[in-house]
Design a protein around this motif. Structure first.
Motif, mmCIF file in Angstrom:
data_model
loop_
_atom_site.group_PDB
_atom_site.id
_atom_site.type_symbol
_atom_site.label_atom_id
_atom_site.label_comp_id
_atom_site.label_asym_id
_atom_site.label_seq_id
_atom_site.Cartn_x
_atom_site.Cartn_y
_atom_site.Cartn_z
ATOM 1 N N SER A 1 0.850 -1.253 0.449
ATOM 2 C CA SER A 1 0.209 -0.122 -0.008
ATOM 3 C C SER A 1 1.029 0.686 -0.556
ATOM 4 O O SER A 1 2.074 1.426 -0.003
ATOM 5 C CB SER A 1 -0.616 0.025 1.806
ATOM 6 N N CYS A 2 0.021 2.117 -0.006
ATOM 7 C CA CYS A 2 0.772 3.269 -0.300
ATOM 8 C C CYS A 2 1.668 4.525 1.356
ATOM 9 O O CYS A 2 0.508 4.087 2.196
ATOM 10 C CB CYS A 2 0.283 4.636 -1.593
ATOM 11 N N LEU A 3 2.747 4.776 0.783
ATOM 12 C CA LEU A 3 3.311 5.033 2.172
ATOM 13 C C LEU A 3 2.297 6.753 2.745
ATOM 14 O O LEU A 3 2.093 6.720 3.413
ATOM 15 C CB LEU A 3 4.931 5.614 1.677
ATOM 16 N N ASP A 4 1.606 7.509 1.541
ATOM 17 C CA ASP A 4 1.284 7.868 2.372
ATOM 18 C C ASP A 4 -0.480 8.120 1.898
ATOM 19 O O ASP A 4 -1.119 8.513 3.398
ATOM 20 C CB ASP A 4 1.583 9.189 1.187
ATOM 21 N N CYS A 5 -0.958 7.305 1.566
ATOM 22 C CA CYS A 5 -2.817 7.630 1.014
ATOM 23 C C CYS A 5 -3.083 6.145 1.797
ATOM 24 O O CYS A 5 -4.028 6.305 2.066
ATOM 25 C CB CYS A 5 -3.383 7.770 0.090
ATOM 26 N N GLY A 6 -1.770 5.020 1.598
ATOM 27 C CA GLY A 6 -2.678 3.467 1.993
ATOM 28 C C GLY A 6 -3.611 2.792 1.528
ATOM 29 O O GLY A 6 -3.969 1.755 1.585
ATOM 30 N N ILE B 1 3.697 1.865 -7.440
ATOM 31 C CA ILE B 1 3.666 3.487 -8.303
ATOM 32 C C ILE B 1 1.806 3.936 -7.493
ATOM 33 O O ILE B 1 1.065 2.550 -7.605
ATOM 34 C CB ILE B 1 3.387 3.692 -9.606
ATOM 35 N N CYS B 2 1.128 4.871 -6.771
ATOM 36 C CA CYS B 2 0.251 4.792 -6.336
ATOM 37 C C CYS B 2 -0.552 5.728 -7.489
ATOM 38 O O CYS B 2 -0.082 6.881 -8.268
ATOM 39 C CB CYS B 2 0.475 5.629 -5.138
ATOM 40 N N ALA B 3 -1.732 5.229 -7.688
ATOM 41 C CA ALA B 3 -2.194 5.403 -8.887
ATOM 42 C C ALA B 3 -3.349 7.034 -8.479
ATOM 43 O O ALA B 3 -4.657 7.285 -9.256
ATOM 44 C CB ALA B 3 -3.482 4.785 -9.886
ATOM 45 N N GLN C 1 -5.191 12.291 -5.706
ATOM 46 C CA GLN C 1 -5.281 13.247 -4.794
ATOM 47 C C GLN C 1 -4.451 13.071 -4.203
ATOM 48 O O GLN C 1 -3.765 14.191 -2.538
ATOM 49 C CB GLN C 1 -6.576 12.728 -3.881
ATOM 50 N N CYS C 2 -3.767 11.796 -3.482
ATOM 51 C CA CYS C 2 -2.439 11.781 -2.988
ATOM 52 C C CYS C 2 -1.303 12.497 -3.463
ATOM 53 O O CYS C 2 -0.558 12.683 -4.565
ATOM 54 C CB CYS C 2 -2.539 9.804 -2.631
ATOM 55 N N VAL C 3 -0.394 12.643 -2.277
ATOM 56 C CA VAL C 3 0.376 13.731 -2.329
ATOM 57 C C VAL C 3 1.845 12.440 -3.050
ATOM 58 O O VAL C 3 2.946 13.101 -4.233
ATOM 59 C CB VAL C 3 1.213 14.441 -1.129
#
Ligand SMILES: [Zn+2]
Ligand SMILES: [Zn+2]
Length: 201
Positions: free
Chosen positions: A21-26, A41-43, A46-48
């Motif tokens: 999971s994304c380190l920023d948004c989960g 990669i986070c898709a 809205q995520c930084v």
């Protein structure tokens, strides 16, 4: 990713979302198109962290921090054995599956800066062993104990059968990083190691 690597990879590698999971948004991460099995990669727009590529070792660190997995390949001897092979210190492991082709960035950097062994993670003596090609390029860019070299070559006989690679005993002063003599420590990124006296050029 080669076809061979794709067919050898466990099924869950095909869809990393439930695992990493994304380190920023989960939100679950996807593979980067051209770096399948290597970069995530986070898709979430809205995520930084959206659009920032995350190496598997970093996503795995996050899994461990969340308590979803436990570190398996920490420094020590003897080495843990997974999938029938000893797991080097610099190999990331997810859910009991070693990422044999990948390298744990900070661990490799630690081995380079602090003259530690890439197989067991422990400190080296004045000299250590490296596997070099005919141009003097060091494979995996880090050294090993003699016992750890034996373990690695017994587990992966191709290590010394490919492209005239051979094992050589070196001292730290024999090694160049990115073409310059090694500094004592403190490099911030992984350096390409060579042993000029062992190179043909
Ligand atoms: Zn995110
Ligand atoms: Zn070692």
């Amino acid at each position: 990713m080669s076809l061979e690597a794709a067919t050898m990879a466990p099924e869950w590698c095909l869809d990393p979302q439930p695992w990493f999971s994304c380190l920023d948004c989960g939100v679950g991460l996807y593979w980067v198109d051209l770096a399948h099995g290597e970069l995530l990669i986070c898709a979430n727009a809205q995520c930084v962290g959206a659009g920032i590529e995350v190496p598997v070792w970093r996503a795995q660190q996050h899994r461990e921090a969340l308590g979803l997995d436990r570190p398996v390949s920490d420094a020590g001897w003897p080495r843990p054995v997974l999938e029938g092979r000893p797991v080097p210190y610099v190999t990331p492991v997810t859910a009991g599956h070693p990422w044999w082709r990948l390298t744990h960035g900070p661990r490799l950097l630690h081995c380079q800066n602090d003259w530690c062994c890439q197989v067991c993670g422990q400190g080296l003596e004045a000299s250590g062993w490296v596997v070099v090609d005919p141009r003097g390029m060091v494979q995996t860019d880090a050294a090993m104990h003699e016992r750890c070299l034996r373990l690695a070559t017994a587990a992966c006989p191709h290590l010394l059968a490919v492209a005239a690679q051979r094992a050589a005993q070196v001292r730290r002063a024999d090694i160049h990083g990115d073409g310059r003599p090694l500094r004592d420590s403190g490099a911030l990124t992984r350096e390409q190691w060579t042993v000029p006296r062992l190179g043909a050029a």
